[in-house]
Scaffold this motif. Structure first.
Motif, short mmCIF file in Angstrom:
data_model
loop_
_atom_site.label_atom_id
_atom_site.label_comp_id
_atom_site.label_asym_id
_atom_site.label_seq_id
_atom_site.Cartn_x
_atom_site.Cartn_y
_atom_site.Cartn_z
N HIS A 1 3.98 3.95 7.47
CA HIS A 1 3.07 4.82 6.72
C HIS A 1 2.52 5.93 7.63
O HIS A 1 2.44 7.10 7.23
CB HIS A 1 1.89 4.01 6.17
N ASP B 1 -9.84 3.04 4.74
CA ASP B 1 -9.18 4.30 5.09
C ASP B 1 -10.04 5.50 4.67
O ASP B 1 -9.65 6.33 3.85
CB ASP B 1 -7.80 4.36 4.42
N THR C 1 -4.81 7.63 9.84
CA THR C 1 -5.75 8.68 9.44
C THR C 1 -6.64 9.10 10.61
O THR C 1 -6.83 10.30 10.86
CB THR C 1 -6.62 8.19 8.26
N LYS D 1 -9.99 -2.73 -4.47
CA LYS D 1 -9.57 -2.57 -3.07
C LYS D 1 -10.00 -3.75 -2.21
O LYS D 1 -9.27 -4.17 -1.31
CB LYS D 1 -10.14 -1.26 -2.50
N ALA E 1 2.95 10.01 7.20
CA ALA E 1 1.77 10.85 6.92
C ALA E 1 1.57 11.93 7.97
O ALA E 1 0.92 12.95 7.69
CB ALA E 1 0.52 9.97 6.84
N ASN F 1 -2.61 3.33 8.83
CA ASN F 1 -1.77 4.45 8.41
C ASN F 1 -2.07 5.74 9.17
O ASN F 1 -1.60 6.80 8.79
CB ASN F 1 -1.89 4.68 6.90
N GLU G 1 -6.49 4.55 -0.21
CA GLU G 1 -6.08 3.38 -0.98
C GLU G 1 -6.50 2.09 -0.28
O GLU G 1 -6.94 1.13 -0.92
CB GLU G 1 -4.58 3.38 -1.23
N THR H 1 0.85 -1.18 0.00
CA THR H 1 0.00 0.00 0.00
C THR H 1 0.89 1.24 0.00
O THR H 1 1.84 1.31 0.78
CB THR H 1 -0.92 0.01 1.25
N SER H 2 0.59 2.19 -0.84
CA SER H 2 1.47 3.35 -1.00
C SER H 2 1.34 4.36 0.13
O SER H 2 2.20 5.20 0.32
CB SER H 2 1.15 4.05 -2.33
N GLY H 3 0.24 4.30 0.85
CA GLY H 3 -0.02 5.32 1.85
C GLY H 3 -0.89 6.43 1.34
O GLY H 3 -1.25 7.35 2.09
N THR H 4 -1.26 6.38 0.07
CA THR H 4 -2.18 7.38 -0.48
C THR H 4 -3.51 7.30 0.26
O THR H 4 -4.06 6.21 0.44
CB THR H 4 -2.43 7.11 -1.98
N PRO H 5 -4.05 8.43 0.74
CA PRO H 5 -5.32 8.39 1.47
C PRO H 5 -6.40 7.68 0.68
O PRO H 5 -6.59 7.94 -0.52
CB PRO H 5 -5.65 9.87 1.68
#
Length: 239
Positions: A85, A28, A61, A177, A89, A59, A24, A18-22
């Protein structure tokens, strides 16, 4: 006590890929759909001068939002990759993040000794845990609360299985996903409806308030409908 190697590797594998992009990760979602309404329920009972520990923070959030409400916010997760992650972030260093195995009683107790009584936020951890580990997860909540802390716990109900099945049987199979969750051997909605409150009671917790909710996902069905998974929430204290 430790989680199985398979379970640990499944979560680390998921977060490494997982890239850590919100958004993803399928769960999340934006805090406005999770920790914002959840914390409104918790704050009716909780002392915000105490820290809050976000169990299974991923991650981070939701942890970062909780840091705006409580004196101190600590996010913990089994996966080292998830914690990496979360730290990346958290550009404003609003929260703290550390790896923690919730079924390791000594590690949980050590955290409790460092923080004192804490509030707890836990969203969808018991239902995803392996059956033999679920009592220890509930006991970790009780250990961290001490006498003054309060917990918000939300877990999927059996109704979520029908939603997941519907999503999986759409054209082309599960959406991307959700497929990633299955590909890593993660098994959502594993706990039965009566299992969760039973585990919480057995851990020495008492329910101050509870109700029905839905855990909002960042994926949609083939027809564009957002995937919302039926769940139940509990606000808890030590009995």
């Amino acid at each position: 006590m430790d989680v199985s190697q398979r379970y640990r590797e499944a979560w680390d594998g998921f977060w490494r890929e997982t890239s850590g992009t919100p958004g993803e990760a399928i769960w999340d979602c934006d805090p406005s759909l999770a920790s914002v309404p959840d914390s409104e329920l918790l704050l009716r009972h909780a002392d915000t001068s105490l820290p809050v520990v976000d169990l299974g923070c991923g991650n981070g959030t939701q942890t970062r939002y909780l840091a705006t409400l409580f004196a101190r916010a600590i996010g913990v997760d089994l996966s080292y990759a998830a914690i990496e992650h979360a730290r990346r972030a958290d550009t404003m260093t609003a929260a703290e993040f550390e790896q923690l195995n919730l079924v390791d009683h000594d590690a949980v107790r050590a955290l409790r000794e460092r923080t004192g009584d804490t509030n707890v936020y836990m969203r969808a951890v018991i239902h995803q845990s392996e059956p033999q580990d679920r009592p220890a997860v509930a006991e970790a909540v009780a250990e961290l609360l001490g006498a003054r802390g309060r917990a918000f716990v939300a877990e999927l109900t059996s109704g979520s299985r029908a939603v997941l099945r519907q999503a999986s049987e759409g054209p082309g199979g599960p959406p991307e996903k959700l497929r990633r969750v299955f590909d890593h051997g993660l098994k959502p909605a594993g706990a039965e409806d009566e299992e969760v409150p039973g585990l919480l009671r057995a851990a020495g917790l008492t329910v101050l308030a509870s109700g029905d909710t839905a855990l909002v996902q960042t994926e949609r069905l083939a027809d564009g409908t957002r995937i919302d998974l039926p769940a139940r929430w509990f606000v808890l204290a030590r009995a």
